[in-house]
Design a protein around this motif. Structure first.
Motif, mmCIF file in Angstrom:
data_model
loop_
_atom_site.group_PDB
_atom_site.id
_atom_site.type_symbol
_atom_site.label_atom_id
_atom_site.label_comp_id
_atom_site.label_asym_id
_atom_site.label_seq_id
_atom_site.Cartn_x
_atom_site.Cartn_y
_atom_site.Cartn_z
ATOM 1 N N THR A 187 0.828 -1.201 0.000
ATOM 2 C CA THR A 187 0.000 0.000 0.000
ATOM 3 C C THR A 187 0.864 1.253 0.000
ATOM 4 O O THR A 187 1.794 1.373 0.806
ATOM 5 N N GLY A 191 -4.716 -4.219 1.222
ATOM 6 C CA GLY A 191 -3.626 -4.702 0.382
ATOM 7 C C GLY A 191 -3.506 -6.215 0.287
ATOM 8 O O GLY A 191 -2.513 -6.729 -0.233
ATOM 9 N N ALA A 207 -1.033 -3.228 -6.228
ATOM 10 C CA ALA A 207 -0.927 -2.484 -4.971
ATOM 11 C C ALA A 207 -2.242 -1.771 -4.667
ATOM 12 O O ALA A 207 -3.228 -1.894 -5.401
ATOM 13 N N ARG A 239 -5.710 -5.346 -2.919
ATOM 14 C CA ARG A 239 -4.743 -4.889 -3.904
ATOM 15 C C ARG A 239 -5.200 -5.299 -5.304
ATOM 16 O O ARG A 239 -5.987 -6.232 -5.483
#
Lengths: 332, 332, 332
Positions: free
Chosen positions: B162, B177, B198, B215
């Motif tokens: 992140t 994430g 990400a 993510r």
């Protein structure tokens, strides 16, 4: 801090009252006293109020005269009163950002006898805990907590600003006492509203795993004795729930709504903000309640209405669609 | 690793191109370069693409010719291209399974000054954290994180992969994430899709307690400046949310959908995958949005439609059911 | 403990059978043997049962004769049999309140080779863990767990009373194996039902972040091989889910319901308690399923019905509201 100093700090213009007035705390506009700072959201915020005692009120220009006549001591004018209040409050009220805590039972907290603190638990030095209570592994008990006797705090639960009776059962991962989500307009977009209140859980309350209960903006979010919340339930700031209620998984109650005693909510039922639900009400699973429900009634649907009406409508819709026969367009 | 070695590793048949081609990374088919490995889900996956540069693409037999003509460098044929890709990627890209971390502030992470790390927090050695940021008790900051200044990471929050701006407020228990939920068919049933991307949180974002943000598979899941998410919100992989949005509790946004700026979603509103929501849209609580919503509109219902239409339909249904009188069958 | 001692302990009246009968365990009424204590909820609880072998059954007065004729060995009469059972069970079955655990890999648990235990993890001494499994930072593995090989337990996950196959992937913050929410009436309001069962996760199951899976009251909550649960899913006590199912975010399955193999549930779909869903069923996002769904069907809506019918009804409602023209009352 003086009213004048507070106003200057946030770039607001003190337009009325004695700038030397001393301010000590913050409060909701309706309950603020002469030493309290507050703010007015808009005209509708003043409806139903006939006298005010706030020490300082932030407001937009058109509210200056109404607030004067209601009795507010000093008035500070600005474009974004909510954001000004949040900024000023962060100076006036001592912020509690970091915990005064040590890990693994070495806390300076005020602990009664026969308490079990599991490995990895973190307990703020200001906390008070009653006899026979068990704090699970990795649980975090932050500032402002008083926990009763025979309570069970599950692994990884995070609790702050919470007053808890006896025999309260908090399951793992529950988060209790965080600031709720409120926003006010600032000069550069949305600003999160600050929170100053607490959560109160009466005796024998049960909070499910990964459930979330927000502290009040001012005052208390309240859950009555023996009420049981299932996993993943959300209770917003300033909600009041009576005793012996059962809320199944994914139930949500939005800000400032109230539930009476012995209310049952089926799974994934939601209640909008500022709605009042009477005693002994039953709400069907998956309902979306947008208005008050009188004592003893059973409601369901989206939006929710009396369950009999909802079921009757379902039958009517089925007949209506059936009459039209196969509609190929719809049958993708 | 060569294209030939990768294909052999997973039992796929290299049917086109130079098997000596070197592969270094993975990417989505549309954006993959000559050193990237990718896969094709099916015919519909190729729609709208007119040229491809992927180094290696796994596919089923009928896609070999189309992929050749689109410019893919090497092609490996197999029955389950998604599962082959997941298996090959676990060899090609170094997996990060265990954290290189120590507990309680003894981390080797790159920390700016005036940072508070509470007891029990675990921070991977690769992490970068800006000035004045507070990491709460038991929070976990895993590999691949860059955290800005003046951020507040709540107790027990779990964050990985992140990139975070300044003044970001993550409440306790939030999980940011992690790999999202995607599945591909394998020879022995479902296989979970691997994730390589990400999460990016811009300045002043607020993430509520126990919320989850996945993510991206490739690229970034993105949340714009000052956007506020309430407790128990779910943002799926590859979602893009603009600035100054507010999502109330239990809101969910499914994979790859986009929201413009200043979008408000009432509690428990959901948005299906691959849907686009314009700027300044308002979505009523409990709505189920299945299609795009143009800028500035207000929608509601299940499935969601313009709110006025939804309300008009509710009135019509009520009248229809009323006309039929008491229907005992329905009134159980 | 003798049946007489158990009855006296909770103030119930032993009205039938040999008070010296020894009791060792608890069980559901239908499966209880001569050494087991159980209770009857009411008349409907006896439907479909033609013979019972329970050692002791708590019941209200009107059920004494029916239980005698069904074969129960000893019967204790009282006003609140469920609450009596909960209280007696807390004495008869050794409670596991505090973990026998140390932190950070110093556990006495039975660990196979090549296991990674991250900082802050807490593992009960009774746990068995297979080769190559990774336990994330701050994860808690409580009493009654057997974890297979190659499993991944995410940061902050809390697991207890769970039997886990190989390659199981539990994402951060998931809570598995807690007591579910059931209530029985007591003399002073609601009492939470005690839980004695477990959770079983077969090979290759995936549990999303902050999801919750409750242990069974008696027996097992069961999730079949390769089934994937997304973030924030809730599985209640005694649910059985087949293999290769996918449940998207916010899906909930209420107590004792069953799903076949290869069932797909869209986001925020819910299934009521005691409902049976066949193999290969598809359930649309945001559906509220209140009844059984036969194998292979696709359902949607609130309440859920065959998806074609739901879509046809939506078209009919739209036409109905359209015919009436602009209705100003509804267009607030």
């Amino acid at each position: 801090m003086s009213a004048r100093a507070v106003a200057e700090l946030v770039g607001a213009k003190l337009v009325y009252g004695d700038g030397a007035l001393a301010l000590h705390d913050v409060a909701a506009l309706g309950t603020a006293g002469p030493g309290d700072m507050s703010f007015a959201r808009g005209c509708s915020h003043l409806q139903g109020l006939d006298t005010l005692q706030a020490g300082l009120c932030f407001c937009t220009p058109e509210l200056v005269e109404p607030l004067k006549s209601l009795g507010v001591r000093t008035i500070a004018e600005c474009a974004h009163p909510g954001a000004a209040f949040v900024k000023a409050a962060s100076q006036l009220v001592t912020p509690i950002m970091a915990m005064r805590a040590t890990q693994g039972g070495k806390t300076q907290a005020n602990l009664a006898k026969n308490i079990v603190i599991a490995p990895g638990a973190v307990i703020d030095d200001s906390v008070v805990i009653g006899e026979n209570t068990v704090i699970g592994p990795g649980a975090v008990i932050g500032p402002g907590c008083v926990i009763g006797c025979d309570c069970m705090i599950g692994a990884g639960a995070v609790i702050g600003f919470t007053l808890m009776g006896d025999h309260v059962d908090v399951r793992p991962g529950a988060v209790i006492g965080e600031a709720g989500l409120g926003t006010v307009d600032g000069s550069n977009g949305l600003v999160a509203m600050a929170h100053f209140g607490a959560v109160r859980l009466e005796d024998d309350v049960r909070i499910g795993a990964n459930a979330t209960i927000d502290r009040a903006v001012f005052g208390e979010t309240h859950i009555g004795a023996r009420t049981k919340l299932d996993n993943l339930v959300q209770i917003a700031h300033n909600v009041t729930i009576g005793s012996d209620c059962v809320l199944a998984s994914f139930c949500g109650v939005a800000g400032s709504s109230t539930l009476g005693n012995d209310v049952l909510m089926g799974g994934r039922a939601g209640i909008a903000d500022h709605v009042n639900i009477g005693h002994h009400v039953r709400i069907a699973a998956a309902s979306a309640v947008m208005q008050d429900i009188p004592e003893g009634e059973t409601w369901g649907g989206h939006p929710a209405r009396p369950l009999r009406a909802f079921l009757r409508e379902q039958v009517a819709i089925r007949k209506l669609a059936g009459k039209k026969g196969g509609n190929d367009d719809a049958e993708r």
